[in-house]
Design a protein around this motif. Structure first.
Motif, PDB file in Angstrom:
ATOM      1  N   ILE A  65      -5.713  88.104  22.622  1.00  0.00           N
ATOM      2  CA  ILE A  65      -4.687  87.129  22.984  1.00  0.00           C
ATOM      3  C   ILE A  65      -4.882  85.908  22.085  1.00  0.00           C
ATOM      4  CG2 ILE A  65      -3.721  85.773  24.857  1.00  0.00           C
ATOM      5  CD1 ILE A  65      -3.689  88.662  25.561  1.00  0.00           C
ATOM      6  N   MET A  69      -4.957  82.087  20.659  1.00  0.00           N
ATOM      7  CA  MET A  69      -5.324  80.795  21.228  1.00  0.00           C
ATOM      8  C   MET A  69      -4.095  80.030  21.726  1.00  0.00           C
ATOM      9  SD  MET A  69      -7.807  79.430  22.263  1.00  0.00           S
ATOM     10  CE  MET A  69      -9.500  78.980  22.299  1.00  0.00           C
ATOM     11  N   ILE A  87      -3.358  81.317  25.152  1.00  0.00           N
ATOM     12  CA  ILE A  87      -4.403  80.915  26.096  1.00  0.00           C
ATOM     13  C   ILE A  87      -4.253  79.449  26.508  1.00  0.00           C
ATOM     14  CG2 ILE A  87      -6.893  80.611  26.412  1.00  0.00           C
ATOM     15  CD1 ILE A  87      -7.238  82.995  24.454  1.00  0.00           C
ATOM     16  N   ARG A  88      -3.995  78.608  25.516  1.00  0.00           N
ATOM     17  CA  ARG A  88      -3.894  77.179  25.826  1.00  0.00           C
ATOM     18  C   ARG A  88      -2.672  76.834  26.672  1.00  0.00           C
ATOM     19  NH1 ARG A  88      -7.966  74.596  24.502  1.00  0.00           N
ATOM     20  NH2 ARG A  88      -9.188  75.098  22.652  1.00  0.00           N
ATOM     21  N   PRO A 116      -3.199  77.350  31.326  1.00  0.00           N
ATOM     22  CA  PRO A 116      -3.491  76.339  32.335  1.00  0.00           C
ATOM     23  C   PRO A 116      -2.264  75.508  32.691  1.00  0.00           C
ATOM     24  CG  PRO A 116      -5.189  76.336  30.647  1.00  0.00           C
ATOM     25  CD  PRO A 116      -4.095  77.230  30.160  1.00  0.00           C
ATOM     26  N   ARG A 117      -1.394  75.325  31.729  1.00  0.00           N
ATOM     27  CA  ARG A 117      -0.186  74.548  31.990  1.00  0.00           C
ATOM     28  C   ARG A 117       0.759  75.319  32.909  1.00  0.00           C
ATOM     29  NH1 ARG A 117       4.362  72.833  28.751  1.00  0.00           N
ATOM     30  NH2 ARG A 117       5.016  70.833  29.610  1.00  0.00           N
ATOM     31  N   ARG A 127      -0.665  75.042  36.334  1.00  0.00           N
ATOM     32  CA  ARG A 127      -0.414  73.733  36.912  1.00  0.00           C
ATOM     33  C   ARG A 127       1.013  73.626  37.445  1.00  0.00           C
ATOM     34  NH1 ARG A 127       0.043  69.393  33.714  1.00  0.00           N
ATOM     35  NH2 ARG A 127      -0.834  70.438  31.902  1.00  0.00           N
ATOM     36  N   ILE A 186      -6.540  85.487  35.878  1.00  0.00           N
ATOM     37  CA  ILE A 186      -6.689  85.587  34.424  1.00  0.00           C
ATOM     38  C   ILE A 186      -7.595  84.469  33.899  1.00  0.00           C
ATOM     39  CG2 ILE A 186      -5.463  85.383  32.221  1.00  0.00           C
ATOM     40  CD1 ILE A 186      -3.025  86.658  33.714  1.00  0.00           C
ATOM     41  N   LEU A 187      -7.377  83.271  34.430  1.00  0.00           N
ATOM     42  CA  LEU A 187      -8.167  82.120  33.981  1.00  0.00           C
ATOM     43  C   LEU A 187      -9.588  82.147  34.530  1.00  0.00           C
ATOM     44  CD1 LEU A 187      -5.497  79.296  34.286  1.00  0.00           C
ATOM     45  CD2 LEU A 187      -6.524  80.134  32.170  1.00  0.00           C
ATOM     46  N   GLU A 213     -15.662  74.554  24.085  1.00  0.00           N
ATOM     47  CA  GLU A 213     -14.415  73.846  24.323  1.00  0.00           C
ATOM     48  C   GLU A 213     -14.693  72.367  24.080  1.00  0.00           C
ATOM     49  OE1 GLU A 213     -11.470  75.119  24.902  1.00  0.00           O
ATOM     50  OE2 GLU A 213     -10.433  73.271  25.436  1.00  0.00           O
TER      51      GLU A 213
END
Lengths: 215, 215
Positions: B8, B10, B13-14, B17-18, B21, B79-80, B193
């Motif tokens: 997957i 980056m 992936i980034r 989280p959004r 949220r 997933i996270l 990170e």
DNA sequence: TAGATTGTTAATCGATTAACAATC
DNA sequence: TAGATTGTTAATCGATTAACAATC
């Protein structure tokens, strides 16, 4: 030279501070000259990319020689605006706000922290880094008198939208946003730099899980 | 379903989280169903991208209907890795370290903060969020006993490299790095990170300058 | 069934890398 | 001059967007 820059992509912009950091470090170690190739090895990217990036802003190198560290460092500093003096205020003097105020070298990055605000009576009056915490209700007067350009938001998610609306009216043009609220969606015209610590931690979580899956 | 995920990017992936949220927020507001189109409008991206992103991990939607918020939220959480319990330690109990320990909801993101370390005798013994600050010299023993998986680094630039070397030997697999030091270049195999607050502030500086140039 | 919306393939766009002529 | 390294153009790669058939 500096009139070249139009529509620089975000990818390039986000690499600039990193170049700046590495060059500052080289400078401190007394390195006077560096080639794109050597810098690329130290930074873990390609020489091509470095030359491409720098040439968005001008030809800072010398063919056959490379880049003069000191000169390039200062050029990038100017591009980033570290030579400017911009007034900044910080909203929210909780744990995070206090840490940012104390920990962050605003001065070396072109900012002067001139005011700290909170609505909590227990925090008002406290002095952080020589700056007394003021009542948020005084924001209007303070801004009309001192014209800060930028606000650092260390407030809860729920109050972020309202505070940003208020500050925009007071002439704030840029936000350094630490709240878990996506300001950028609602304020498309403002300059917003989000620091979503929660998102960053979740990315770490994903990548650690990924590691385990591979084993 | 979850065996789809290989390589997957980056960028995807980034964004996770959004999504997480925003979905959490919808959930809180009682929204039960959402289409990629509506979510895209709320988040300021394209519906295509959302569908593309989600389908890296599996088909979570229903054709003709959309996505069930609650279900998608939990899927992304899995997933996270928010359902895991990973032990984390924090190194450096200065301003920033204390703020992170106090402010960050580690628990809701799959982490348990089980230890805080510093070398400063004035800080050792202080209690932060119910956790006493321990002497860094005790790291070896603590880790061999408790096996933390992740370390949060809130230490000065200069000591970061040495500390990361030491922690890697103690079995730490992931670093949440707040120091202005590019760990990733020197530890290519570790999960790192970086939170480069300084870089973020400089990006803001650039973009505010850019705004002025345009006027 | 008809309408809506996904999952997925194909087209486009942008960013990175490679190559090389210009030149110090 | 010869060697090195830039600035810049062209080629490649990857990420985003558009389109549409599948299907609920």
């Amino acid at each position: 030279m500096s009139n070249k820059r139009e529509n620089i992509s975000m990818s390039v912009i986000r690499r600039l501070p990193r170049y700046y950091r590495f060059l500052g470090d080289l400078l401190k170690h007394g390195v006077t000259r560096i080639s794109s190739r050597e810098l690329s090895q130290r930074m873990g990217l390609t020489a091509s990319q470095i030359r491409q990036d720098l040439n968005c802003f001008g030809g800072f190198g010398q063919q056959g020689y490379g880049y003069i560290v000191d000169q390039l460092y200062r050029e990038i500093g100017k591009i980033l605006g570290t030579d400017k003096r911009r007034r900044a205020i910080l909203i929210g003097a909780g744990n995070l706000g206090r840490a940012i105020a104390n920990h962050m070298a605003f001065e070396t990055r072109g900012f002067d922290l001139i005011g700290i605000f909170d609505q909590n009576p227990n925090l008002i009056g406290q002095v952080i880094k020589g700056i007394p915490v003021q009542d948020s209700r005084g924001l209007e007067e303070f801004c009309s008198r001192n014209h800060p350009a930028v606000a650092v938001l260390c407030i809860p998610r729920e109050s972020t939208h309202e505070m940003a609306t208020r500050l925009t009216k007071l002439g704030i043009k840029g936000f350094w946003n630490f709240s878990h609220y996506d300001l950028s969606v609602h304020f498309p015209d403002a300059v917003i730099e989000n620091v979503h610590l929660g998102d960053s931690l979740l990315t770490l979580s994903y990548r650690v899980s990924e590691l385990e899956r591979k084993e």
